[in-house]
Scaffold this active site. Sequence first.
Site, PDB file in Angstrom:
ATOM      1  N   SER A   1     -25.563  43.205  24.391  1.00  0.00           N
ATOM      2  CA  SER A   1     -26.427  42.469  23.224  1.00  0.00           C
ATOM      3  C   SER A   1     -27.533  43.294  22.788  1.00  0.00           C
ATOM      4  CB  SER A   1     -26.864  41.108  23.752  1.00  0.00           C
ATOM      5  OG  SER A   1     -27.124  40.215  22.596  1.00  0.00           O
ATOM      6  N   GLU A   2     -27.738  43.922  21.854  1.00  0.00           N
ATOM      7  CA  GLU A   2     -28.436  45.133  21.286  1.00  0.00           C
ATOM      8  C   GLU A   2     -30.083  44.501  21.392  1.00  0.00           C
ATOM      9  OE1 GLU A   2     -26.171  44.129  19.144  1.00  0.00           O
ATOM     10  OE2 GLU A   2     -26.795  44.298  17.069  1.00  0.00           O
ATOM     11  N   ASN A   3     -30.183  43.476  21.314  1.00  0.00           N
ATOM     12  CA  ASN A   3     -31.847  42.781  21.474  1.00  0.00           C
ATOM     13  C   ASN A   3     -32.121  42.993  23.115  1.00  0.00           C
ATOM     14  OD1 ASN A   3     -29.633  40.673  21.728  1.00  0.00           O
ATOM     15  ND2 ASN A   3     -31.395  39.396  22.063  1.00  0.00           N
TER      16      ASN A   3
ATOM     17  N   ASN B   1     -19.743  46.353  22.362  1.00  0.00           N
ATOM     18  CA  ASN B   1     -20.949  45.390  21.664  1.00  0.00           C
ATOM     19  C   ASN B   1     -20.103  44.848  20.546  1.00  0.00           C
ATOM     20  OD1 ASN B   1     -22.663  45.018  19.197  1.00  0.00           O
ATOM     21  ND2 ASN B   1     -24.048  45.695  20.903  1.00  0.00           N
TER      22      ASN B   1
ATOM     23  N   SER C   1     -32.009  49.668  25.327  1.00  0.00           N
ATOM     24  CA  SER C   1     -30.750  49.094  24.805  1.00  0.00           C
ATOM     25  C   SER C   1     -30.199  50.288  23.581  1.00  0.00           C
ATOM     26  CB  SER C   1     -31.224  47.778  24.018  1.00  0.00           C
ATOM     27  OG  SER C   1     -29.908  47.223  23.494  1.00  0.00           O
TER      28      SER C   1
END
Lengths: 221, 226
Positions: free
Chosen positions: A49-51, A26, A91
Amino acid sequence: MFEYKEDKTKIAKRIARIFKDGDYVNLGIGLPTLVGNYVPEDVHIVLQSENGFLGLGEAPGEENFNPDIVNAGGVPCTIIEGACFFDSATSFGIIRGGHLDYTVLGVLEADQEGNLANYMIPGKMVPGMGGAMDLLTGAKKVIAATVHFDKKGNSKMVHSCSLPLTAKGEVDIIVTDLGMFEVKEGNFILKEYFAPATPEWIVENTRGNIVIDPECREFKF
Amino acid sequence: MKEKPIITAEEAIAMIKDGDTLMVSGFMGVGTPAGLMKALGESGRKDLTLICSDNGLFLGDESAATGVAPNVLKKQFKKYIASHIGLNKETQRQMLSGEAEVELVPQGTLAERIRSGGTGLGGFLTPTGVGTAVQEGKQVINVEGKDYLLELPLKSDYTLIRAAKADKAGNLTYSASARNFAPLMAMAGETVIVEADEIVEIGTLDPETVVTPGIFVHYIVQRGEA
């Protein structure tokens, strides 16, 4: 004696060479995002992608623009073949659960105990931590990426952070535009230096306990 | 299978009262139920509590405001529970002037608090925030030698989410990264209203592709109708 000049490219290039083929990574917003541009061609990493997806790709062109695909900065992006989407709990399950090999994050202050402050300056800037606290806490290895000095000319590496912490004792590696450090047992251990800086100059101009590793070497870009 | 009522955005918002707690899906505007938020803006509802990943984008140009930012500009909220408000200048202003309260929550903790609220859990233990300002006022519990914070569940009076497809039974699919918080918020709402890009007949969605089961959904609004 050399004259210091800020060089974010060096930081991104060095970090990009840390990863191994198959790593899940990340990259934070800002300087860490640049790292993606310098990963060697024969090393295939999967960016999270943390979303909500694995398999972050490049910026879109007109032909593959999808308004529903944005990175963690809210900026339109693309996905690579083999990518997948998931909700925010999954996530952060990936993040907190220790499934990411590396996270690369920016720095306001990083100290010799592995503490990192990068999310607020009281009375000045209170944007919120977003996913940074979870990323620091959960990733297998945390890489802090920063130019060596702040605007006043002080090293961003310090004995002890004075700003509110994003996480306590989680930083493993710090890469600046002068060298690469390991954070271990209350010390910054200089593993590599980037010419024209020398290990001695770095020690003199950095706050915190610095130890020059006996095997410290120059990294050639 | 019983169909869920298909209503207009205005009818949906008319159910909400001043002072209610809302969950709104979306990440920097991606996945925000825009029609519902527009109707909320026109409704004049106020003193609401907003639970949302962020506060959208507002850097000074009202016409470029995204996500929930137009509602923030209309001062409809007395409290924000969010992980990031840094790209909304108006939220920053309201916070610094004391007009609104802001509770900043790490993004993963926010997601899990919502999931806990929706799944009948009394909270959960997370290492995130230990030794930081997030720890203040929270119980620290040591499990097998490691410290964790006890984080409590979140629920809403109304959850407003966007889906790609809703069948008339309320089963939902999402579009790419627009999914984000929606499946979690759908579980945690007393009343859940989904704004769907497309409403389809029962039996046309592949059961393997349904992300949110219709049991969580109470009303369906057609996107673009608002």
